[in-house]
Design a protein around this motif. Structure first.
Motif, PDB file in Angstrom:
ATOM      1  N   ASN A  17      41.496  49.312  41.340  1.00 60.72           N
ATOM      2  CA  ASN A  17      40.667  48.180  40.890  1.00 60.72           C
ATOM      3  C   ASN A  17      40.829  46.941  41.776  1.00 60.72           C
ATOM      4  OD1 ASN A  17      39.423  49.436  38.609  1.00 60.72           O
ATOM      5  ND2 ASN A  17      41.374  49.252  37.534  1.00 60.72           N
ATOM      6  N   LEU A  18      40.774  47.152  43.087  1.00 59.58           N
ATOM      7  CA  LEU A  18      40.910  46.053  44.027  1.00 59.58           C
ATOM      8  C   LEU A  18      39.543  45.579  44.523  1.00 59.58           C
ATOM      9  CD1 LEU A  18      43.824  47.414  46.271  1.00 59.58           C
ATOM     10  CD2 LEU A  18      43.995  46.025  44.191  1.00 59.58           C
ATOM     11  N   GLY A  85      36.682  37.896  51.550  1.00 60.55           N
ATOM     12  CA  GLY A  85      37.597  36.998  52.252  1.00 60.55           C
ATOM     13  C   GLY A  85      39.040  37.175  51.814  1.00 60.55           C
ATOM     14  N   ALA A  86      39.675  36.063  51.424  1.00 61.20           N
ATOM     15  CA  ALA A  86      41.090  36.079  51.029  1.00 61.20           C
ATOM     16  C   ALA A  86      41.339  36.899  49.768  1.00 61.20           C
ATOM     17  CB  ALA A  86      41.592  34.653  50.834  1.00 61.20           C
ATOM     18  N   ASN A  93      43.697  39.862  38.482  1.00 63.35           N
ATOM     19  CA  ASN A  93      44.841  39.037  38.064  1.00 63.35           C
ATOM     20  C   ASN A  93      45.566  38.415  39.256  1.00 63.35           C
ATOM     21  OD1 ASN A  93      44.460  39.368  35.283  1.00 63.35           O
ATOM     22  ND2 ASN A  93      45.552  41.320  35.294  1.00 63.35           N
ATOM     23  N   GLU A  94      45.668  39.148  40.355  1.00 65.76           N
ATOM     24  CA  GLU A  94      46.304  38.595  41.554  1.00 65.76           C
ATOM     25  C   GLU A  94      45.491  37.430  42.118  1.00 65.76           C
ATOM     26  OE1 GLU A  94      48.607  42.357  43.585  1.00 65.76           O
ATOM     27  OE2 GLU A  94      46.411  42.360  43.642  1.00 65.76           O
ATOM     28  N   TYR A  99      45.026  32.201  43.739  1.00 63.05           N
ATOM     29  CA  TYR A  99      43.965  31.239  44.085  1.00 63.05           C
ATOM     30  C   TYR A  99      43.371  30.639  42.809  1.00 63.05           C
ATOM     31  CZ  TYR A  99      44.302  33.582  48.598  1.00 63.05           C
ATOM     32  OH  TYR A  99      44.765  34.103  49.780  1.00 63.05           O
ATOM     33  N   PRO A 100      44.159  29.911  42.010  1.00 66.20           N
ATOM     34  CA  PRO A 100      43.665  29.443  40.709  1.00 66.20           C
ATOM     35  C   PRO A 100      42.429  28.547  40.792  1.00 66.20           C
ATOM     36  CG  PRO A 100      45.792  28.440  41.241  1.00 66.20           C
ATOM     37  CD  PRO A 100      45.534  29.491  42.265  1.00 66.20           C
TER      38      PRO A 100
END
Length: 195
Positions: A17-18, A85-86, A93-94, A99-100
């Motif tokens: 799930n990436l 991108g990033a 979740n990551e 990157y909040p």
């Protein structure tokens, strides 16, 4: 005109799930099986031409489908998956943790938010729209297009009068075959088959 859109076979990133639009990863063993099933389902179709994204997973899927078929194949960056991108290689979740601020903007304005070093959905959709506009100028009977979930869901939006809110109303599973017909100036989804 018959447009056969196929989503590439499963990858290990799918299983995890990436977000990985721009990561160039191969199909998994299951992805290989899905592509073989696609090949079987499409074996009686004589394709005039094929378009494939520049990503390895799409190219591998196309090679399996087109095995022993005479058909010119064009790699087209316009049907690459969205560049995250990033956010690439990370799960939801990551991204939220690392990157909040960007994650919050992304959730509030999914169409226009740009992940760091990535592209917005609107930029991505612009590529898809340009691709579809050019495809509909062709005079072929059967075209194979091997690409990605985000691209296929965007094509559905294109068909539905460019209403991008429909993006979230469809799914596109690995190996799915979508037949889109263009007849008498009318484009429509004829069928969606799961493998």
């Amino acid at each position: 005109m018959n447009l056969y859109f196929v989503r590439h076979g499963e990858t290990e990133c799918n299983k995890s799930n990436l977000y990985y639009g721009n990561l160039d990863v191969p199909i998994s063993e299951i992805g290989f099986i899905q592509a073989k099933k696609d090949s079987k389902m499409l074996e009686n179709i004589s394709f005039n031409r094929a378009y494939v994204s520049k990503m390895k997973r799409a190219k591998q899927t196309a090679e399996i489908i087109l095995d022993k078929k005479e058909c010119s194949v064009t790699e087209d960056f316009r049907i690459n998956e969205r560049n995250f991108g990033a956010f690439e290689g990370k799960n939801y979740n990551e991204i939220k943790e690392l990157y909040p601020k960007e994650w919050k903007v992304w959730c509030e304005d999914w169409k226009n938010a740009v992940p760091p070093n990535g592209e917005s959905y609107m930029q991505f959709y612009g590529r898809i729209k340009d691709f579809m506009d050019s495809i509909l100028q062709l005079k072929d009977d059967n075209i194979l297009i091997v690409t990605h979930s985000g691209v296929i869901k965007s094509v559905y939006c294109y068909i539905l009068d460019n209403n991008l809110d429909f993006f979230w109303k469809f799914n596109s599973k690995n190996g799915d075959i979508t037949l889109i017909k263009y007849e008498y100036g009318n484009i429509y989804i004829d069928s969606i088959c799961h493998v």
